[in-house]
Write a protein that holds these residues in place. Structure first.
Motif, PDB file in Angstrom:
ATOM      1  N   LYS A 212     -26.729 -16.047  22.944  1.00 57.74           N
ATOM      2  CA  LYS A 212     -27.010 -17.237  23.514  1.00 57.74           C
ATOM      3  C   LYS A 212     -27.355 -17.348  25.045  1.00 57.74           C
ATOM      4  N   ALA A 213     -26.558 -16.574  25.818  1.00 54.64           N
ATOM      5  CA  ALA A 213     -26.727 -16.325  27.330  1.00 54.64           C
ATOM      6  C   ALA A 213     -27.889 -16.061  27.665  1.00 54.64           C
ATOM      7  N   TRP A 214     -28.446 -14.857  27.081  1.00 52.78           N
ATOM      8  CA  TRP A 214     -29.610 -14.228  27.636  1.00 52.78           C
ATOM      9  C   TRP A 214     -30.894 -14.931  27.035  1.00 52.78           C
ATOM     10  N   GLN A 215     -30.729 -15.780  25.887  1.00 49.57           N
ATOM     11  CA  GLN A 215     -31.751 -16.525  25.501  1.00 49.57           C
ATOM     12  C   GLN A 215     -32.013 -17.642  26.382  1.00 49.57           C
ATOM     13  N   GLU A 472     -42.118 -13.380  21.133  1.00 51.15           N
ATOM     14  CA  GLU A 472     -42.951 -11.991  20.780  1.00 51.15           C
ATOM     15  C   GLU A 472     -42.156 -11.062  21.321  1.00 51.15           C
ATOM     16  N   LEU A 473     -41.361 -11.106  22.434  1.00 55.14           N
ATOM     17  CA  LEU A 473     -40.641 -10.041  22.895  1.00 55.14           C
ATOM     18  C   LEU A 473     -39.343  -9.803  21.949  1.00 55.14           C
ATOM     19  N   ASN A 474     -38.831 -10.923  21.735  1.00 52.15           N
ATOM     20  CA  ASN A 474     -37.629 -11.088  20.784  1.00 52.15           C
ATOM     21  C   ASN A 474     -37.940 -10.224  19.416  1.00 52.15           C
ATOM     22  N   SER A 475     -39.261 -10.432  19.030  1.00 46.58           N
ATOM     23  CA  SER A 475     -39.414 -10.031  17.529  1.00 46.58           C
ATOM     24  C   SER A 475     -39.710  -8.460  17.798  1.00 46.58           C
ATOM     25  N   LEU A 476     -40.542  -8.162  19.031  1.00 42.08           N
ATOM     26  CA  LEU A 476     -40.711  -6.714  19.122  1.00 42.08           C
ATOM     27  C   LEU A 476     -39.499  -5.996  19.207  1.00 42.08           C
ATOM     28  N   MET A 477     -38.526  -6.549  19.814  1.00 40.97           N
ATOM     29  CA  MET A 477     -36.992  -5.684  20.280  1.00 40.97           C
ATOM     30  C   MET A 477     -36.506  -5.825  18.629  1.00 40.97           C
ATOM     31  N   GLU A 478     -36.335  -6.768  18.160  1.00 40.96           N
ATOM     32  CA  GLU A 478     -35.677  -6.695  16.610  1.00 40.96           C
ATOM     33  C   GLU A 478     -36.355  -5.780  15.697  1.00 40.96           C
ATOM     34  N   GLU A 479     -37.499  -5.938  15.798  1.00 40.64           N
ATOM     35  CA  GLU A 479     -38.406  -4.882  14.955  1.00 40.64           C
ATOM     36  C   GLU A 479     -37.870  -3.428  15.327  1.00 40.64           C
ATOM     37  N   ALA A 480     -37.876  -3.272  16.522  1.00 39.53           N
ATOM     38  CA  ALA A 480     -37.518  -1.630  17.246  1.00 39.53           C
ATOM     39  C   ALA A 480     -36.256  -1.354  16.517  1.00 39.53           C
ATOM     40  N   GLN A 481     -35.383  -2.243  16.984  1.00 29.74           N
ATOM     41  CA  GLN A 481     -33.871  -1.962  16.662  1.00 29.74           C
ATOM     42  C   GLN A 481     -34.033  -1.739  15.036  1.00 29.74           C
ATOM     43  N   LYS A 482     -34.505  -2.402  14.077  1.00 27.28           N
ATOM     44  CA  LYS A 482     -34.572  -2.403  12.798  1.00 27.28           C
ATOM     45  C   LYS A 482     -34.872  -0.821  12.399  1.00 27.28           C
ATOM     46  N   SER A 493     -29.839  -7.293  18.033  1.00 27.12           N
ATOM     47  CA  SER A 493     -29.687  -7.783  19.458  1.00 27.12           C
ATOM     48  C   SER A 493     -31.235  -8.250  19.860  1.00 27.12           C
ATOM     49  N   PRO A 494     -31.828  -9.438  19.675  1.00 26.56           N
ATOM     50  CA  PRO A 494     -33.368  -9.576  19.752  1.00 26.56           C
ATOM     51  C   PRO A 494     -33.649 -10.092  21.169  1.00 26.56           C
ATOM     52  N   THR A 495     -32.581 -10.116  22.190  1.00 29.27           N
ATOM     53  CA  THR A 495     -32.683 -10.451  23.394  1.00 29.27           C
ATOM     54  C   THR A 495     -32.181  -9.020  24.392  1.00 29.27           C
ATOM     55  N   PHE A 496     -32.232  -7.941  23.662  1.00 30.65           N
ATOM     56  CA  PHE A 496     -31.896  -6.610  24.414  1.00 30.65           C
ATOM     57  C   PHE A 496     -32.871  -6.310  25.282  1.00 30.65           C
ATOM     58  N   TRP A 497     -34.017  -6.701  25.393  1.00 30.07           N
ATOM     59  CA  TRP A 497     -35.158  -6.459  26.317  1.00 30.07           C
ATOM     60  C   TRP A 497     -34.760  -7.256  27.547  1.00 30.07           C
ATOM     61  N   ALA A 498     -34.152  -8.247  27.662  1.00 28.04           N
ATOM     62  CA  ALA A 498     -33.714  -9.129  28.715  1.00 28.04           C
ATOM     63  C   ALA A 498     -32.401  -8.660  29.226  1.00 28.04           C
ATOM     64  N   SER A 499     -31.610  -8.085  28.211  1.00 30.19           N
ATOM     65  CA  SER A 499     -30.017  -7.862  28.714  1.00 30.19           C
ATOM     66  C   SER A 499     -29.939  -6.424  29.292  1.00 30.19           C
TER      67      SER A 499
END
Ligand SMILES: [Zn+2]
Length: 591
Positions: A212-215, A472-482, A493-499
């Motif tokens: 929530k916070a990073w989003q 786009e960044l969120n989904s790129l990250m979630e895809e990479a994690q999956k 963690s879709p916001t991992f690119w930010a955190s």
């Protein structure tokens, strides 16, 4: 006490942060740096260039010596204001040194082939041939010296500043978090600690609060990331580089084939780790692991405490069969006050090892309170100290190893101790927790870091075309994690690119794959050492001594007789972890 728990800094510079000796030393370095800069005019003869290369190496050692002292002072007492003030001076001297290097490199790059061949064959430069050749090649692949100078100036506000904005914004974040019946405001770091909690319900709340916070701040962080990446890509394009991995690979002195071989071995082996993840989920009482469960401890570590003296003896005892020289070096370091281990207030957290090149000594900082993790840290840092010890008589340039081999000796030492502890563990729950720890740690390298690498390469490719939105960044990250976790997790963690700070570091590009490389490279060496026994000792020292003088492929070929661009070496290293997975599965079969 055979092993003092407080380190000896007085033998380096007497008197702490008010040391007269230190003040004199830093002042003298200022003069020496000014002299050196002045001695390099618009024109230099080859003799002058040779002299400049020797003196700049001496200045590298002097600035290293001083800044190591300052890091020790600031670590042992976070309230030492005087010590903190020295940090600015250290940065100033490092920048001056960097500028002088720039001048020397320009001359190296400008030499004709004949001049260069004459120059590099001079006997006094024989210890740094590789390093000078490397710098000359790098100059040749960049823009003209004046254009690079301009780019470096523009980078202060146009590139590094984005990293600074990121840090400032993260520093200001206050994240609402409910704890003990009341709502608290946590910093990003405090929330991170909750994410690593051994209590699953705390982890769950923390993960939710974190997303929530990073989003909420994601628009700002999408800007900082898009812009710093844009600057980097534009500079690469101007230099004629189209592969975004060119620079990180060059920094780590490795080939792309090596990186590919490493990741594809890891990918092939991933299914063998899924059963471990399934079992861990079962033991945690959940259907599937959440991202925050992967590295969480299974249970509290038990109440085993090991006294400092015992830890020191244990480490020396287990180092000996692998290398008597490592063992006796360790004994000397422990006895002579190289380690600051005391558990007292006012010390900064964490651990590190720093070397004093002029004294040919190291100092290790940590807070020892008797846990098994502390023993591992002590062994790890002693490994770093031994690496510096093996390099201490080489030319200063030949001591500057890259990030991917920096953890070779430390991981090696830590692995010796981790294996020994598992073998010696009497209680089954202690053994289990040690094994679990070892496997989970490797999953960080194989999956978490892999996700970062996949995200970052894809992000930079996409960024060549356009700015990426938060979605786009969120989904790129979630895809990479999956992909990296093999779709095995219940949450990502879709916001991992930010955190994750590492994506926003401008000092070093791609701050991810070198970790995984270092870990597996060291395991591969460990395997050879176990097979060869004591006869490996001198080969090991020779390998460490070459870590800053050749590419990793040459290093592995010369000292291990293996080809890093083929998957075989990586597979053998991964096999060592798979043995741990098997043992873990066996021990938990009926749980
Ligand atoms: Zn380390």
């Amino acid at each position: 006490m055979r092993y003092p728990e407080v380190w000896d800094l007085d033998s380096i510079f007497k008197g702490g942060s008010k040391s007269e000796e230190f003040i004199q030393f830093v002042r003298e370095t200022d003069y020496l740096l000014a002299d050196l800069a002045e001695s390099i005019g618009d024109e230099v003869t080859l003799d002058q260039l040779e002299n400049a290369i020797h003196s700049i190496q001496l200045q590298m050692q002097r600035t290293r010596q001083a800044s190591a002292f300052v890091s020790c002072l600031t670590a042992q007492d976070v309230k030492d204001k005087e010590a903190t003030l020295w940090l600015g001076k250290m940065t100033e001297q490092a920048t001056k040194l960097q500028n002088i290097w720039g001048m020397i490199e320009d001359f190296l790059g400008g030499l004709s082939v004949e001049q260069w061949n004459d120059f590099i064959s001079r006997p006094s430069l024989s210890g740094v041939t590789f390093n000078l050749e490397e710098r000359r090649m790098q100059v040749k692949e960049k823009l003209s010296p004046n254009e690079e100078k301009l780019a470096a100036q523009l980078a202060i506000d146009g590139y590094h500043a984005w990293g600074n904005v990121y840090n400032a914004a993260v520093g200001r974040m206050q994240i609402p978090f409910e704890e003990d019946g009341q709502e608290k405001l946590l910093s990003a770091g405090q929330l991170q600690n909750r994410l690593n909690s051994s209590d699953r319900s705390i982890r769950e709340c923390a993960a939710e609060a974190s997303e929530k916070a990073w989003q909420k701040e994601a628009d700002l962080f999408a800007s900082t990331l898009n812009h710093l990446a844009g600057f980097r890509l534009n500079l690469y394009e101007a230099r004629g580089w189209d592969n975004v991995l060119k620079e990180p690979l060059a920094i780590n002195r490795m080939k792309e084939e090596t990186l590919d071989a490493m990741w594809s071995s890891i990918t092939e082996n991933k299914p063998k780790f899924y059963r471990f993840m399934e079992r861990k989920a079962q033991l945690l009482g959940v259907n599937k692991l959440a991202l925050h469960d992967v590295h969480a401890p299974l249970s509290v570590e038990g109440d085993t405490t090991i006294s400092y003296e015992e830890a020191c003896d244990l480490i020396i005892r287990h180092f000996k069969p692998f290398s008597p020289k490592l063992a006796s070096f360790t004994e000397g370091a422990l006895r002579d006050g190289w380690i600051e281990a005391e558990d007292r207030a006012g010390k900064r957290p964490g651990g590190f090892c720093t070397s004093f090149p002029l004294s040919k000594q190291s100092r290790i900082f940590m807070t020892y309170d008797g846990t098994i993790a502390n023993v591992a840290t002590l062994a790890h840092e002693l490994g770093h100290a031994y690496h510096s010890h093996c390099l201490k008589d080489m030319d200063p340039l030949a001591q500057r190893y890259a990030m991917n081999v920096a953890e070779t000796a430390s991981t090696f030492a830590e692995t010796i101790i981790a294996d020994a502890l598992v073998k010696e563990a009497q209680a089954e729950d202690v053994k289990l927790s040690l094994l679990e720890n070892k496997v989970s740690r490797s999953l960080a390298f194989f999956m978490n870091i892999h996700a970062r690498f996949l995200f970052e390469t894809r992000f930079y490719e996409a960024r060549k075309e356009k700015l990426l939105s938060v979605v786009e960044l969120n989904s790129l990250m979630e895809e990479a994690q999956k992909e990296a976790y093999g779709n095995q997790l219940a949450t990502y963690s879709p916001t991992f690119w930010a955190s994750k700070l590492h994506f926003h570091i401008t000092g070093v590009p791609f701050y991810n794959f070198p970790y995984t490389f270092g870990f597996l490279f060291s395991l591969g060496i460990y395997k050879k050492a176990r097979e060869a026994g004591r006869s490996f000792e001198d080969d090991y020292i020779a390998l460490l001594q070459d870590t800053a003088s050749m590419t990793v492929e040459d290093l592995a070929k010369k000292h291990l007789g293996v080809d890093l661009t083929s998957k075989e070496f990586w597979q053998e290293a991964i096999d060592l972890i798979l043995v741990d997975v098997d043992e873990f599965m066996e021990l938990t079969r009926d749980k």
